[in-house]
Design an enzyme around this catalytic site. Structure first.
Site, mmCIF file in Angstrom:
data_model
loop_
_atom_site.group_PDB
_atom_site.id
_atom_site.type_symbol
_atom_site.label_atom_id
_atom_site.label_comp_id
_atom_site.label_asym_id
_atom_site.label_seq_id
_atom_site.Cartn_x
_atom_site.Cartn_y
_atom_site.Cartn_z
ATOM 1 N N CYS A 267 -2.652 0.200 -8.035
ATOM 2 C CA CYS A 267 -3.420 0.543 -7.210
ATOM 3 C C CYS A 267 -5.201 0.203 -7.698
ATOM 4 O O CYS A 267 -5.926 -0.323 -6.949
ATOM 5 C CB CYS A 267 -3.381 2.040 -7.067
ATOM 6 N N LYS A 270 -6.528 -3.268 -8.048
ATOM 7 C CA LYS A 270 -6.491 -3.977 -6.694
ATOM 8 C C LYS A 270 -7.319 -3.625 -5.640
ATOM 9 O O LYS A 270 -8.108 -4.263 -4.942
ATOM 10 C CB LYS A 270 -4.857 -3.685 -5.938
#
Length: 436
Positions: A267, A270
């Site tokens: 997470c 990104k």
């Protein structure tokens, strides 16, 4: 208590009014005769809501007197609060000349004083200032630090406009001192306030104020950068940030505020890149957010440098996933470390009880195959075996089994800890923390 306050600017004037309100006897000291005159007339030398009333009440009660005579102030008090300015110089460093001048004056005044004197520095100063000030006072007084006097770090956390409320309702009081006697005397000043008192090392106390204010600056800048993106998208930035602030489990909490290794996982990297792309596509400049990945990469470099500095080439990684209790290897910074070390010819072994190569699939497996295609040859299934066969242990996550065994391993193995898995071992000769 009898307290002298050096510097009748913002912090000093507020300290005089508030400590007098608590019943202490105050002597304010300043080189500016006008400030001294105003205070002796029961007037505040600065503008701050409610301070005029406190100063007037203190003067009427006979609890406050101001002077330009530092020697007389020292002779008639037991504790000195140093609240002089430490403005920025052209290169960004703090100008400590006012602090040092006060230390010289206090030292000279202490020559003729036989009782113990406690000196609390309330001004914002860089780490190491307490030590320098102690040396200055000792040199000018001929007295012994710890026996005749002490210099203590006691940073203030006052905001202009709400300083009186902040004084009487602080989040905590921080006292940095190596002297039990000095700490106890300083703590007595704040014992009636309903806030915890933390005793730390002087250097830790000095850095806390900088950490706090830089965190405040970071929060403001973060909110502004998110706000600029929101405006470009015609999104209400206050709705977004209000909801961010509602999360007190992760966002406004201690959870991520622990120094350690780089972030990773599926997470954070990104989404940092994703938001940067959105801002770029909108021609919105986000200097702080755009440097998050750069800062993260630097933390990986720091870990590599620590490994290189040991000169040891047989390395075991204990913990492979980006955090404990998961098998997620996507963008794990540990993978980056391993990949780099293999490329430099290091003998690397890996252990992680949560990662089973045979069960990896999808993006997780693809990421690992791309970066370490022969990972199966590096994995060791038994913890004791990998420790015995390696000379340098890298603690990659906070798994409980590592914490349990670490006190035994560290006796004859070098350890680099990326997560501060055990505070008790920080001072051990074979232990190195990444940023502590």
């Amino acid at each position: 208590m009898n307290i002298s306050v050096f510097g009748l600017g913002y912090v000093g004037a507020v300290s005089c009014g508030c400590f007098a309100k608590m019943g202490h006897q105050l002597i304010g000291v300043d080189v500016n005769a006008l400030k001294v005159e105003l205070m002796n007339k029961g007037l505040s030398p600065i503008t701050e809501p409610g301070l005029d009333e406190l100063i007037a009440q203190a003067k009427t009660a006979g609890l406050l007197f101001a002077t330009t005579d530092s020697s007389a102030a020292i002779a008639n008090t037991d504790i000195s609060l140093v609240c002089v300015g430490t403005p920025s110089q052209a290169n960004g460093s703090a100008d400590l000349s006012y602090i040092y001048k006060v230390m010289e004056e206090i030292g000279q005044a202490l020559r003729d004083k036989s009782s113990f004197h406690n000196i609390l520095i309330r001004s914002t100063v860089p780490p190491g200032t307490i030590k320098t000030c102690t040396d200055i006072v000792a040199r000018h007084s001929g007295k012994n630090a710890g026996e005749d006097f002490a210099v203590v770090s006691n940073p203030e956390f006052l905001r202009e406009g709400t300083a009186i409320k902040d004084f009487f309702d602080p989040p905590y009081t921080v006292i940095g001192s190596d002297s039990d006697r000095a700490y106890e005397l300083a703590a007595q000043l704040y014992e009636t306030l309903e806030a915890p008192i933390f005793r730390v090392k002087p250097e830790e106390s000095e850095l806390i104020k900088y950490a706090n204010n830089n965190f405040h600056a970071l929060k403001i800048t973060f909110a502004n950068e998110i706000g600029n993106i929101c405006k470009a998208l015609n999104v209400d930035s206050h709705v977004v940030m209000n909801l961010v602030a509602q999360d007190t489990k992760l966002n406004l909490s201690p959870y991520y505020l622990k120094p350690g290794f780089a972030f990773g996982g599926s997470c954070l990297p990104k989404d940092v890149r994703g938001l940067n792309y959105v801002a770029k596509s909108l021609d919105v400049d986000i200097p702080v957010l755009s440097n998050l990945m750069r800062s993260n990469d630097y933390q990986i470099k720091r870990a590599l440098d620590l490994i290189f500095e040991t000169g040891i080439r047989k390395v075991a990684f204990l913990g492979f996933a980006f955090k404990a209790n998961t098998d997620d290897l996507r963008e794990s910074p540990i993978v980056t470390l391993i990949e780099t070390l293999i490329g430099k010819g290091y003998e690397v072994k890996v252990y992680d009880s949560n990662v089973y190569l045979s069960k990896l699939m999808g993006k997780n497996k693809d990421f690992l195959s791309q970066h370490i295609p022969h990972i199966d040859s590096l994995f060791v299934s038994d913890l004791d075996t990998i420790v015995q066969e390696s000379d340098l242990l890298i603690i990659g996550n906070g798994s409980a089994e590592f914490k349990t065994h670490l006190p035994h391993w560290i006796k004859d193995k070098k350890v680099i800890d990326l997560v501060r898995i055990s505070k008790e071992l920080v001072d051990h000769d074979n232990y190195v923390g990444i940023c502590w």
